[in-house]
Design a protein around this motif. Structure first.
Motif, PDB file in Angstrom:
ATOM      1  N   MET A 194      34.767  40.346  42.259  1.00 17.79           N
ATOM      2  CA  MET A 194      33.554  40.620  42.907  1.00 17.79           C
ATOM      3  C   MET A 194      32.821  39.526  41.948  1.00 17.79           C
ATOM      4  O   MET A 194      33.135  38.481  41.230  1.00 17.79           O
ATOM      5  N   ARG A 195      31.537  39.190  42.824  1.00 12.68           N
ATOM      6  CA  ARG A 195      30.593  38.029  42.168  1.00 12.68           C
ATOM      7  C   ARG A 195      29.661  38.768  41.403  1.00 12.68           C
ATOM      8  O   ARG A 195      28.960  39.617  41.942  1.00 12.68           O
TER       9      ARG A 195
ATOM     10  N   GLU B 189      34.855  42.781  46.965  1.00 10.46           N
ATOM     11  CA  GLU B 189      36.020  42.674  47.887  1.00 10.46           C
ATOM     12  C   GLU B 189      36.806  43.574  48.441  1.00 10.46           C
ATOM     13  O   GLU B 189      37.943  43.641  48.624  1.00 10.46           O
TER      14      GLU B 189
ATOM     15  N   HIS C 108      35.530  33.236  47.477  1.00  6.08           N
ATOM     16  CA  HIS C 108      35.945  34.172  46.338  1.00  6.08           C
ATOM     17  C   HIS C 108      36.369  35.537  46.995  1.00  6.08           C
ATOM     18  O   HIS C 108      37.404  35.886  46.396  1.00  6.08           O
ATOM     19  N   GLU C 109      35.714  36.061  47.631  1.00  8.68           N
ATOM     20  CA  GLU C 109      35.883  37.692  47.928  1.00  8.68           C
ATOM     21  C   GLU C 109      37.029  37.572  48.816  1.00  8.68           C
ATOM     22  O   GLU C 109      37.831  38.390  49.061  1.00  8.68           O
TER      23      GLU C 109
ATOM     24  N   HIS D 110      40.183  37.324  47.005  1.00  6.73           N
ATOM     25  CA  HIS D 110      40.701  38.730  46.520  1.00  6.73           C
ATOM     26  C   HIS D 110      41.412  39.604  47.370  1.00  6.73           C
ATOM     27  O   HIS D 110      42.096  40.507  46.899  1.00  6.73           O
TER      28      HIS D 110
ATOM     29  N   GLU E 186      39.942  38.423  38.848  1.00  5.97           N
ATOM     30  CA  GLU E 186      38.794  37.449  39.005  1.00  5.97           C
ATOM     31  C   GLU E 186      39.114  36.065  38.939  1.00  5.97           C
ATOM     32  O   GLU E 186      38.388  35.027  39.415  1.00  5.97           O
TER      33      GLU E 186
ATOM     34  N   ALA F   5      40.241  34.826  41.964  1.00  4.31           N
ATOM     35  CA  ALA F   5      39.335  34.583  43.042  1.00  4.31           C
ATOM     36  C   ALA F   5      38.610  33.237  42.734  1.00  4.31           C
ATOM     37  O   ALA F   5      38.228  32.539  43.615  1.00  4.31           O
TER      38      ALA F   5
ATOM     39  N   TYR G 262      36.453  35.354  34.459  1.00  2.48           N
ATOM     40  CA  TYR G 262      36.376  34.581  35.770  1.00  2.48           C
ATOM     41  C   TYR G 262      36.763  32.996  35.557  1.00  2.48           C
ATOM     42  O   TYR G 262      37.799  32.569  35.876  1.00  2.48           O
TER      43      TYR G 262
HETATM   44 ZN   LIG Z   1      35.606  38.534  42.120  1.00  3.31          ZN
END
Ligand SMILES: [Zn+2]
Length: 556
Positions: free
Chosen positions: A1-2, A298, A322-323, A326, A345, A348, A405
């Motif tokens: 996730m972000r 995601e 990014h998602e 995932h 992470e 991603a 990340y």
């Molecule tokens: Zn993520």
């Protein structure tokens, strides 16, 4: 996730001994080593195969009715099945269709099993109550009630009876009933949809089936006044089962005119990641305006983005790529234990940068990697104090940090430079195909990269993933001699000594550049003499942004 990084941290360092003592754990015959591989089965002897959830959402408010059929396989000598479920009222439990005794605490349901160490069981839990987390029930900005699952990391238990841990993946079916006029989306394929009743009591029922096993933190439904915008079918030559991947955006009706926005890139992103790694692993891909607390989440086949992102100028491409990444890393190959969340992470983060490289070119990619490196170097809370594989942090949300990340992503970037594109991506494909629809630990990634490249990576992985920090160094150079250049590299040792390749660009007075590489061992001072044919005006260290380090260069 972000996620927005949290700057309030909980106390830790309570068990620092574990940093220096490698220990082995023997549990039910399952032995693992602790140096980043702290593996304890979450529910030993139990493997959930399938969940079939029925969820009734109301016209207003947060009171839901639920029914869960959980099919489990017993793999060891255990006498009961324990499911996580927080708070809600359980009215009935059956075991293989017979009414069963059960024990309820505020956070679990325990159902005794017949004696034995094997067998399959089907446990059905009927429950109801006001949900306080996991399924987010709230009004949207126009006052309409919406319901969105938001489970990361262990909040499925607030609305779904489950073995709520990423190590136990299972297939899932959804039957969702909601007031007529609401749109329903969930993991997997839509298998049926119907409307019952009339007038204000009319209800829509929608059934979905995710046929690949996923962890509970990715099991979601979304219910709201959403309009589906088709993005077409993508990755037709690359999809599993030789199917195309249908993609769409589920958006609030008043925002339909802003679509597709940056989602116009989503088909290309799926194609590209499919070509780098493997066919898209699932049935479809929905991008959903939702109530997630994260910038994006995601969930397998149904990515949830924050409502705010849609309303403030649209979701940015970095979050979308990014998602999407995932879906391969995190969803199809899932970190078996939370300390290894960088496998989700970090991947991603790096694949999002790879999409920048593909779509905007090398200089944009280099700028992305420089920005990622700067975020790592400026972090004083996590990067400077904890290793990426962090077995001490007990507050799972604290794992959403620049170690998991940015540093995880940059480590992949360094592996790529170390192994070369061909071996690096072949290694990732090997890792992916071995663990697809299963789980993995960091050692599994190392094993694949070593097998494909023929290089030993134990020192690399230990240095970058099991220690805090990064190298810092002063690079001093002089060209007093006509045909050679003296270069000395002095490490600060603030995070210990590192071993790494240092790439230097030697720039002559006319601006011509020659690149050289120095192998720097894990020692305080390294001196080398480089042959040169003319004078050198300037030296740039790490000109292609391939090393996670703080470097000062000066002429002597
Ligand atoms: Zn993520």
């Amino acid at each position: 996730m972000r996620a927005a990084y949290r700057d309030i941290k909980s106390p830790r360092n309570l068990i620092d001994m574990r940093r220096i003592i490698a220990f082995a754990t023997a549990f039910l015959g399952h032995v693992a080593f602790a140096s980043g591989q702290d593996v304890r089965p979450y529910r030993p002897g139990i493997d959930v195969l399938d969940y079939a959830f029925t969820i009734d959402v109301p016209d207003t408010g947060a009171f839901i009715r639920g029914d869960a059929v959980v099919t489990v396989r017993r793999t060891g000598r255990v006498s009961a099945l324990t499911l996580d479920l927080r708070g809600l009222r359980v009215s009935r439990v059956t075991l293989n269709d017979a009414v069963a005794r059960f024990m309820r605490t505020d956070s679990t349901i325990t159902v005794p099993l017949p004696a034995g160490n094997s067998g399959r069981f089907r446990v059905r839990v009927t429950y109801s109550g006001t949900v306080t987390d996991g399924l987010i029930a709230r009004k949207d900005s126009l006052g309409r009630w919406t319901y969105f699952g938001d489970n990361w990391p262990n909040r499925a238990r607030f609305w779904l009876p489950s073995v709520d841990h990423p190590s136990d993946k299972a297939t899932v079916s959804w039957t969702v009933r909601a007031p007529r006029g609401r749109t329903i989306v969930a993991n997997g394929s839509l298998t049926a949809s119907s409307i019952t009743g009339t007038g204000r009591r009319a209800r829509v029922t929608s059934r979905w089936r995710e046929s690949q096993p996923i962890p509970p933190y990715l099991m979601v439904v979304g219910v709201g006044p959403l309009t589906q915008v088709d993005l077409g079918e993508t990755a037709c030559g690359l999809a599993e089962l030789r199917r195309c991947v249908p993609q769409s955006v589920y958006v609030a009706p008043e925002l339909k005119g802003t679509m597709p926005g940056n989602f116009a890139e989503a088909p290309g992103i799926v194609e590209y990641f499919g070509s780098l790694i493997a066919p898209f692993p699932y049935e479809k891909l929905a991008h959903v305006q939702s109530a997630t607390r994260y910038g994006g989440m995601e969930n397998a086949t149904a990515i949830f983005y924050s409502d705010a992102a849609f309303r403030r100028g649209g979701v940015n491409t970095g979050t979308i790529s990014h998602e999407i990444a995932h879906q391969w890393f995190g969803d199809a190959v899932t970190e078996r234990e939370w300390p290894h969340v960088w496998l989700s992470e970090g991947f991603a983060t790096y694949f999002s940068a790879l999409w920048t490289q593909k779509s905007r070119g090398d200089s944009a990619f280099k700028a992305d990697m420089a920005r990622i490196r700067d975020r790592i170097l400026e972090d004083t809370v996590d990067v400077a104090r904890k290793p990426v594989i962090d077995t001490l942090t007990t507050e799972l949300l604290d794992l959403l940090n620049r170690n998991s990340y940015e540093k995880g992503g940059f480590i992949l970037h360094m592996l790529r430079a170390e192994l070369g594109d061909s071996a690096f991506f072949a290694g990732l494909r090997d890792y992916y195909s071995r663990h697809k629809h299963g789980t993995a630990l960091t050692a599994d990634l190392r094993a694949s990269l070593e097998a494909v490249s023929g290089k030993r990576l134990d020192a690399f992985f230990a240095q970058w993933l099991e220690r805090p920090g990064y190298p810092e160094m002063d690079v001093r150079w002089s060209d007093r001699a006509v045909t050679s250049l003296e270069v000395s590299i002095t490490q600060s040792g603030r995070f210990g000594l590192f071993s790494f390749p240092l790439r230097l660009a030697l720039v002559d007075p006319n601006g011509n550049v020659r690149r050289v590489q120095v192998s720097v061992p894990a020692q305080l001072v390294t001196s080398v003499v480089l042959p040169v044919t003319g004078s050198v005006a300037r030296i740039d260290a790490d000109p292609d942004v391939q090393l996670l380090a703080r470097i000062n260069v000066a002429r002597q």
